[in-house]
Write a protein that holds these residues in place. Sequence first.
Motif, PDB file in Angstrom:
ATOM      1  N   GLN A 191      32.825  16.731  41.981  1.00 12.68           N
ATOM      2  CA  GLN A 191      33.266  16.492  43.347  1.00 12.68           C
ATOM      3  C   GLN A 191      32.477  17.324  44.353  1.00 12.68           C
ATOM      4  OE1 GLN A 191      37.389  17.367  44.017  1.00 12.68           O
ATOM      5  NE2 GLN A 191      37.387  16.609  46.114  1.00 12.68           N
ATOM      6  N   VAL A 192      32.072  18.528  43.936  1.00 15.68           N
ATOM      7  CA  VAL A 192      31.461  19.443  44.902  1.00 15.68           C
ATOM      8  C   VAL A 192      29.976  19.657  44.678  1.00 15.68           C
ATOM      9  CG1 VAL A 192      33.614  20.676  45.299  1.00 15.68           C
ATOM     10  CG2 VAL A 192      32.079  21.456  43.501  1.00 15.68           C
ATOM     11  N   THR A 193      29.415  19.145  43.574  1.00 16.60           N
ATOM     12  CA  THR A 193      28.006  19.438  43.307  1.00 16.60           C
ATOM     13  C   THR A 193      27.131  18.214  43.090  1.00 16.60           C
ATOM     14  OG1 THR A 193      28.355  19.620  40.908  1.00 16.60           O
ATOM     15  CG2 THR A 193      28.650  21.626  42.230  1.00 16.60           C
ATOM     16  N   THR A 194      27.704  17.034  43.005  1.00 24.42           N
ATOM     17  CA  THR A 194      26.905  15.863  42.685  1.00 24.42           C
ATOM     18  C   THR A 194      26.066  15.429  43.882  1.00 24.42           C
ATOM     19  OG1 THR A 194      28.602  15.109  41.152  1.00 24.42           O
ATOM     20  CG2 THR A 194      26.964  13.488  41.862  1.00 24.42           C
ATOM     21  N   PRO A 195      24.728  15.421  43.736  1.00 27.24           N
ATOM     22  CA  PRO A 195      23.883  14.944  44.836  1.00 27.24           C
ATOM     23  C   PRO A 195      24.127  13.466  45.097  1.00 27.24           C
ATOM     24  CG  PRO A 195      22.609  16.178  43.213  1.00 27.24           C
ATOM     25  CD  PRO A 195      23.936  15.901  42.597  1.00 27.24           C
ATOM     26  N   THR A 196      23.943  13.084  46.344  1.00 27.51           N
ATOM     27  CA  THR A 196      24.100  11.681  46.716  1.00 27.51           C
ATOM     28  C   THR A 196      22.813  11.186  47.346  1.00 27.51           C
ATOM     29  OG1 THR A 196      24.978  12.318  48.870  1.00 27.51           O
ATOM     30  CG2 THR A 196      26.575  11.954  47.114  1.00 27.51           C
ATOM     31  N   GLY A 197      22.610   9.859  47.293  1.00 23.98           N
ATOM     32  CA  GLY A 197      21.454   9.272  47.944  1.00 23.98           C
ATOM     33  C   GLY A 197      20.186   9.446  47.130  1.00 23.98           C
ATOM     34  N   ALA A 198      19.128   8.829  47.615  1.00 28.03           N
ATOM     35  CA  ALA A 198      17.850   8.861  46.921  1.00 28.03           C
ATOM     36  C   ALA A 198      17.152  10.202  47.150  1.00 28.03           C
ATOM     37  CB  ALA A 198      16.968   7.723  47.426  1.00 28.03           C
ATOM     38  N   ALA A 199      16.324  10.578  46.165  1.00 24.12           N
ATOM     39  CA  ALA A 199      15.515  11.784  46.307  1.00 24.12           C
ATOM     40  C   ALA A 199      14.522  11.599  47.446  1.00 24.12           C
ATOM     41  CB  ALA A 199      14.792  12.090  45.003  1.00 24.12           C
ATOM     42  N   THR A 200      14.279  12.667  48.165  1.00 21.32           N
ATOM     43  CA  THR A 200      13.361  12.613  49.292  1.00 21.32           C
ATOM     44  C   THR A 200      12.480  13.844  49.272  1.00 21.32           C
ATOM     45  OG1 THR A 200      13.220  12.391  51.703  1.00 21.32           O
ATOM     46  CG2 THR A 200      14.962  13.793  50.839  1.00 21.32           C
ATOM     47  N   GLY A 201      11.415  13.796  50.022  1.00 17.03           N
ATOM     48  CA  GLY A 201      10.535  14.954  50.099  1.00 17.03           C
ATOM     49  C   GLY A 201      11.072  15.968  51.089  1.00 17.03           C
ATOM     50  N   LEU A 202      11.113  17.216  50.677  1.00 14.41           N
ATOM     51  CA  LEU A 202      11.531  18.315  51.552  1.00 14.41           C
ATOM     52  C   LEU A 202      10.330  19.233  51.739  1.00 14.41           C
ATOM     53  CD1 LEU A 202      13.758  19.912  53.059  1.00 14.41           C
ATOM     54  CD2 LEU A 202      14.229  21.080  50.883  1.00 14.41           C
ATOM     55  N   THR A 203       9.909  19.424  52.979  1.00 13.41           N
ATOM     56  CA  THR A 203       8.732  20.231  53.272  1.00 13.41           C
ATOM     57  C   THR A 203       9.121  21.686  53.480  1.00 13.41           C
ATOM     58  OG1 THR A 203       7.570  18.367  54.278  1.00 13.41           O
ATOM     59  CG2 THR A 203       6.793  20.579  54.844  1.00 13.41           C
ATOM     60  N   LEU A 204       8.424  22.563  52.799  1.00 11.07           N
ATOM     61  CA  LEU A 204       8.620  24.000  52.929  1.00 11.07           C
ATOM     62  C   LEU A 204       7.440  24.606  53.683  1.00 11.07           C
ATOM     63  CD1 LEU A 204       9.723  24.854  49.258  1.00 11.07           C
ATOM     64  CD2 LEU A 204      11.104  23.900  51.113  1.00 11.07           C
ATOM     65  N   VAL A 205       7.708  25.708  54.357  1.00  8.41           N
ATOM     66  CA  VAL A 205       6.673  26.401  55.131  1.00  8.41           C
ATOM     67  C   VAL A 205       6.612  27.845  54.663  1.00  8.41           C
ATOM     68  CG1 VAL A 205       6.980  24.915  57.135  1.00  8.41           C
ATOM     69  CG2 VAL A 205       8.291  27.042  56.965  1.00  8.41           C
ATOM     70  N   PRO A 206       5.503  28.534  54.911  1.00  9.45           N
ATOM     71  CA  PRO A 206       5.450  29.954  54.552  1.00  9.45           C
ATOM     72  C   PRO A 206       6.590  30.723  55.211  1.00  9.45           C
ATOM     73  CG  PRO A 206       3.257  29.157  55.103  1.00  9.45           C
ATOM     74  CD  PRO A 206       4.211  28.051  55.464  1.00  9.45           C
ATOM     75  N   TYR A 207       7.198  31.611  54.468  1.00 13.19           N
ATOM     76  CA  TYR A 207       8.300  32.396  54.996  1.00 13.19           C
ATOM     77  C   TYR A 207       7.886  33.154  56.256  1.00 13.19           C
ATOM     78  CZ  TYR A 207      11.979  36.010  55.056  1.00 13.19           C
ATOM     79  OH  TYR A 207      12.995  36.861  55.427  1.00 13.19           O
ATOM     80  N   HIS A 208       6.635  33.599  56.306  1.00 14.34           N
ATOM     81  CA  HIS A 208       6.218  34.370  57.482  1.00 14.34           C
ATOM     82  C   HIS A 208       6.149  33.512  58.749  1.00 14.34           C
ATOM     83  CE1 HIS A 208       2.049  32.893  57.933  1.00 14.34           C
ATOM     84  NE2 HIS A 208       1.956  32.909  56.620  1.00 14.34           N
ATOM     85  N   ARG A 209       6.262  32.183  58.608  1.00 17.87           N
ATOM     86  CA  ARG A 209       6.218  31.293  59.768  1.00 17.87           C
ATOM     87  C   ARG A 209       7.611  30.887  60.247  1.00 17.87           C
ATOM     88  NH1 ARG A 209       2.634  31.888  62.816  1.00 17.87           N
ATOM     89  NH2 ARG A 209       3.377  29.990  63.851  1.00 17.87           N
ATOM     90  N   TRP A 210       8.661  31.284  59.571  1.00 14.34           N
ATOM     91  CA  TRP A 210       9.973  30.749  59.933  1.00 14.34           C
ATOM     92  C   TRP A 210      10.425  31.309  61.287  1.00 14.34           C
ATOM     93  CZ3 TRP A 210      15.238  31.803  60.595  1.00 14.34           C
ATOM     94  CH2 TRP A 210      15.657  33.124  60.420  1.00 14.34           C
ATOM     95  N   ALA A 211      11.246  30.506  61.966  1.00 10.99           N
ATOM     96  CA  ALA A 211      11.839  30.856  63.271  1.00 10.99           C
ATOM     97  C   ALA A 211      10.795  31.042  64.356  1.00 10.99           C
ATOM     98  CB  ALA A 211      12.714  32.101  63.149  1.00 10.99           C
ATOM     99  N   ARG A 212       9.663  30.375  64.244  1.00  9.98           N
ATOM    100  CA  ARG A 212       8.632  30.458  65.286  1.00  9.98           C
ATOM    101  C   ARG A 212       8.583  29.204  66.161  1.00  9.98           C
ATOM    102  NH1 ARG A 212       5.262  34.941  64.237  1.00  9.98           N
ATOM    103  NH2 ARG A 212       5.459  35.721  62.099  1.00  9.98           N
TER     104      ARG A 212
END
Length: 638
Positions: free
Chosen positions: A604-625
Amino acid sequence: MTVTSPDTTAVGGRPVVPSRGRLRPLGQDEVRVTGGFWRVRQDVNATGTIPHARSWMDRLGWTGAFTAPDAASASRRGREFTDSEVYKLLEAMSWEVGRGGAAPGALEAQIAELTAAIAAAQAPDGYLHTAFGRAGQPDRYSDMLWGHELYCTGHLLQAAVARARTCGGAEDPLLAVARRAADHVCEAFGPDGVPGVCGHPEIELGLVELARLTGEQRYLDQAALFVARRGHRTLPRHHFGWSYFSDETPVRESAVLHGHAVRALYLAAGAVDVAVETGDDELLATVAAQFDRTWARRTYLTGGMGSRHADEAFGDDFVLPADRAYSETCAGVAAIMLAWRLLLATGDGRYDEVIERILYNVVATAIGDDGRSFFYAHTLHQRTPTAALPADEEQLGFGGGPRAPWFEVSCCLANAARLLAGLSCYLVTADDTGLRVHQYVDSEIATRLADGREVGLQVRTGLPDHGGVTVRVTRTDDQPWSITLRVPRWAAGAELVTTHGRRTVPVGDIVVYRTFAVGEEIRLELPVRPRFTAPDPRIDATRGCVAVERGPLVYCAESADGADLDTVRVDASVPPVDTNAGVEVRARFAAPGPDEWPYGPPEQVTTPTGAATGLTLVPYHRWARGGPSTMRVWLPTA
């Protein structure tokens, strides 16, 4: 215990000049950063951060505290430790002048102005602090727990050493102030004086380096005395405990760094300095073991240290919650200071990777693109969107984003500024047979080997984005010498290319020893590709998660569009891949839990829903800029 003859060098500054050790550090006259990732940050530091810090210190009265007449001393503005921020700023200015950066003439004028003000505030017996001892103020040393008097003096001594080693020389006025202050400390707290310690270690570092500079034995003796006095619970009791003030357990009896992270790291660095100068190999080995355990059990993936907001402290082993990571910028700077000292003393290349990780993922993250805002703490999971802050408003809270233009406690900005201005001093060393390149930064190196021969190198690299490193010989003779390069643990499968061909080389130090020719090149090809990283299962807070790293960089998921990163689930069976926008992972988003009660059957609380999608990550040093956002480093798996 004895110190060697004084270091009278007035140029080519080095923050640390030990009298013995496996490696000799090279200074600003021998190594110059010429371009790339870190030159950009040095230039921003010069044109943005240093003037920004000066303007805020003037505006808030921190610099003015040195010129306030005694009648106005009771209305002094700022916390009790703000003198130290002025001293760190002076140190940053000194390294910047030594670097030959932007507007050295203007910086010289500011250094002279601040030095004159500080000298005028010094008492006839050498005591110097603007929050104690004057009209309407508490008595000197009446609050050893929180007063920070010796802490501030330690930063004064470090600033004076930096000034003397860059441009000031032995006759520099700031050095004269520092010597009077150090003489006062030795008189007040020596064997026949007050048997106390300051609530915040730092004086130990300043005294040892001043002893190295001047050859004055009693400065080293006093530093050793302070280290020996630590941990005997002589400071008053406090609800944070003696550990917070590095006064719970003697240095020689501790198994790990504990308590307030910055205090613990400064004390450890000072203990290494004392151990090196006194030949105390047992103390050196003890501190090295403490740091090794701390690195392995109490350090975040970014290299950040300190997991407790309440007391800015280390937690217990493996207590590393991502969303409560404190990881103060000052702790990152202090950890680099400690790791550098251990590297010089032992020659152990493990400390290269400590410094690299913290530089790219704490120091580079801390400062805004224009140098005029900064993080105090470094969370690894920002649950609520950051908010834009006014450029002219001092902030009171320290944890969480975004970068702020100034905090009531702004120790971190000047600390990062002094490190960045003197960064070239942490890149290359000399050993018995040649040169060791520890950090790959675009740079020019010209020095003499132990036997007096002149040698030179040019380093070019695309790091952290690309893994090519080219080392070109620019000066040599007809005798053999060594060039030692480093293959980081993240670069398994690296290849070394020389005039003798190409070969795969293992992780660790690679020594090329032979007679070189001017123009000859050595090339390292370091694989820089994204990879999943899993946490030790003993870290409860991140069990079942993965992070992504690429080369020396930690990456994060950042949501500027309001997506709920708390429900993301990553498919760790699909390797992360490079894209033009960053690194992409395959992910789904779990169904939110029931609103009325946040618990229920697993499906009920952990099952993913929907199709898989691409999630883009950025360098940590760039966050909140790029505006308000949420962020997380550790990503739950599907």
